[in-house]
Motif scaffolding. Structure first.
Motif, PDB file in Angstrom:
ATOM      1  N   ASN A   1      58.322  85.288  60.358  1.00 49.73           N
ATOM      2  CA  ASN A   1      59.714  84.988  60.046  1.00 49.73           C
ATOM      3  C   ASN A   1      60.201  85.804  58.853  1.00 49.73           C
ATOM      4  OD1 ASN A   1      59.876  83.085  62.130  1.00 49.73           O
ATOM      5  ND2 ASN A   1      59.039  81.482  60.817  1.00 49.73           N
TER       6      ASN A   1
ATOM      7  N   THR B   1      63.810  87.022  62.321  1.00 50.98           N
ATOM      8  CA  THR B   1      63.872  85.671  62.868  1.00 50.98           C
ATOM      9  C   THR B   1      63.707  84.640  61.760  1.00 50.98           C
ATOM     10  OG1 THR B   1      61.498  85.757  63.326  1.00 50.98           O
ATOM     11  CG2 THR B   1      62.993  86.357  65.135  1.00 50.98           C
TER      12      THR B   1
ATOM     13  N   SER C   1      62.969  81.467  62.851  1.00 51.68           N
ATOM     14  CA  SER C   1      61.968  80.637  63.522  1.00 51.68           C
ATOM     15  C   SER C   1      61.341  81.440  64.654  1.00 51.68           C
ATOM     16  CB  SER C   1      62.627  79.368  64.071  1.00 51.68           C
ATOM     17  OG  SER C   1      61.777  78.720  64.997  1.00 51.68           O
TER      18      SER C   1
ATOM     19  N   THR D   1      60.782  80.496  67.495  1.00 47.19           N
ATOM     20  CA  THR D   1      61.481  80.195  68.747  1.00 47.19           C
ATOM     21  C   THR D   1      62.565  81.227  69.058  1.00 47.19           C
ATOM     22  OG1 THR D   1      63.012  78.729  67.584  1.00 47.19           O
ATOM     23  CG2 THR D   1      61.065  77.719  68.576  1.00 47.19           C
ATOM     24  N   GLN D   2      62.965  82.013  68.051  1.00 51.70           N
ATOM     25  CA  GLN D   2      63.976  83.053  68.261  1.00 51.70           C
ATOM     26  C   GLN D   2      63.364  84.350  68.784  1.00 51.70           C
ATOM     27  OE1 GLN D   2      65.618  83.313  64.294  1.00 51.70           O
ATOM     28  NE2 GLN D   2      67.164  81.749  64.694  1.00 51.70           N
TER      29      GLN D   2
ATOM     30  N   ASP E   1      64.298  85.701  72.409  1.00 45.70           N
ATOM     31  CA  ASP E   1      65.646  86.281  72.482  1.00 45.70           C
ATOM     32  C   ASP E   1      65.657  87.683  71.890  1.00 45.70           C
ATOM     33  OD1 ASP E   1      66.752  84.087  73.720  1.00 45.70           O
ATOM     34  OD2 ASP E   1      67.375  83.138  71.841  1.00 45.70           O
ATOM     35  N   TRP E   2      64.882  87.880  70.795  1.00 41.55           N
ATOM     36  CA  TRP E   2      64.805  89.209  70.192  1.00 41.55           C
ATOM     37  C   TRP E   2      64.171  90.194  71.159  1.00 41.55           C
ATOM     38  CZ3 TRP E   2      60.692  92.446  68.967  1.00 41.55           C
ATOM     39  CH2 TRP E   2      61.019  93.563  68.190  1.00 41.55           C
TER      40      TRP E   2
END
Length: 333
Positions: free
Chosen positions: A134, A151, A153, A155-156, A159-160
């Motif tokens: 992160n 990021t 988190s 969890t992102q 998407d990246w």
């Protein structure tokens, strides 16, 4: 001389009975004066623990006795002070949360690259190097030339990947992808995810940054800065010696000496990264907490977690009292 052994460990392995493992594992840790956090999920185990060397060895032996964890590896370092205040064994859906089901990190992770071979890989012009940690971790240190996904988190991260896989994205520009993280766990999951998305040549640093800093001499290192760790040491440097950063107690962001010179820095209350993110009421609570912490320090007491230590002492005293009562009862027969 440092007196607390710190062990960082993880393993992706199917643990169908992970819920049943929680209480016995917690008891073993507590009985050996080991503190820290261990996460259990169906996909495996992850965490960092610290304590006297004999205690850490006992917990590791207990884990290795499980055939599924017989090959569990860990990374060691030493600390002058206990870096954790309590022991927690938590049940989770994932041992590192990406939010994507069926990533299958146990079987689909990328190719391991040993620390001594890492420099050669990441200096290859056909390789894009990605820091999977992160943003606040990357801020205090990373490998030279690495891409920061920025990021907040993990969890992102998917998407990246989706964004950077399109035309013009960094993942479309190079044939090979090399990824790294603190201890290796996020890399195993992120490389497995990339492979599930059709990437073929995906590599990751075996043992993570910690193993690299432990193994590669500083004179040959391509690491720039310090490595954030999730305990009271805050950061480590080459040789896994404790670094120079402190933690903002309001937002948990690592603070440099320059950060602490900012007009926005107030010990235990605010820093340049969070001074405008808390209400006056919250800041007042932080000030009271900091006051109590400083008073405890003056009395040479530990403020955070002190009540837990008292509970532990009371429990031990009650146990001893019960034992003596049982002995007395046997003599009276």
């Amino acid at each position: 001389m440092a007196q607390f052994l710190v062990a960082a460990l993880y393993k992706f392995v199917r643990l169908d009975n992970f819920r049943d493992m929680q209480a016995p594992l917690l008891e073993v840790c507590q009985n050996n004066d080991v503190t820290g956090t261990l996460l259990l999920a169906q996909e495996g185990i992850n965490g960092t623990i610290a304590g006297p060397e004999a205690g850490i060895r006992a917990v590791l032996a207990y884990l290795h006795a499980d055939p599924r964890l017989a090959t569990l590896t860990h990374k060691e370092s030493w600390a002058d002070k206990q870096p954790f205040y309590r022991m927690k064994v938590k049940l989770k859906r994932e041992i590192v949360t990406m939010g994507i089901p069926n990533v299958e990190a146990e079987t689909r992770a990328g190719k391991y690259v040993k620390p001594e071979d890492w420099n050669q890989l990441i200096t290859d012009p056909d390789v894009v190097v990605v820091d999977t940690r992160n943003d606040y971790e990357v801020a205090i240190g990373t490998f030279k030339g690495a891409v920061n996904p920025e990021t907040v988190s993990f969890t992102q991260f998917p998407d990246w990947v989706k964004q950077e896989s399109t035309d013009g994205g960094v993942l479309r520009q190079k044939k090979k992808v090399a990824m790294f993280c603190t201890g290796g766990i996020r890399c195993e999951k992120s490389t497995a995810y990339l492979r599930s998305q059709g990437f073929d040549e995906v590599y990751h640093l075996e043992g993570g940054i910690l193993k690299y800093l432990e193994t590669v001499p500083e004179a040959q290192s391509l690491w720039d800065g310090e490595c954030f760790v999730f305990d009271e040491r805050v950061s480590v440097v080459h040789g896994l010696d404790q670094g120079s950063y402190e933690l903002c107690r309001a937002c948990r962001f690592p603070l440099s000496d320059a950060d602490k010179l900012s007009p926005h820095f107030e010990a235990g209350v605010s820093c340049p990264h969070c001074h405008d993110k808390h209400t006056d009421e919250q800041k007042q609570r932080f000030r009271e907490r900091q006051k109590q912490t400083e008073l405890a320090a003056q009395r040479r007491e530990r403020h955070i977690g002190a009540h837990l230590e008292a509970q532990k002492a009371a429990k031990a005293a009650a146990k001893e009292k019960a034992r003596l009562a049982a002995l007395a009862g046997q003599k009276g027969k």
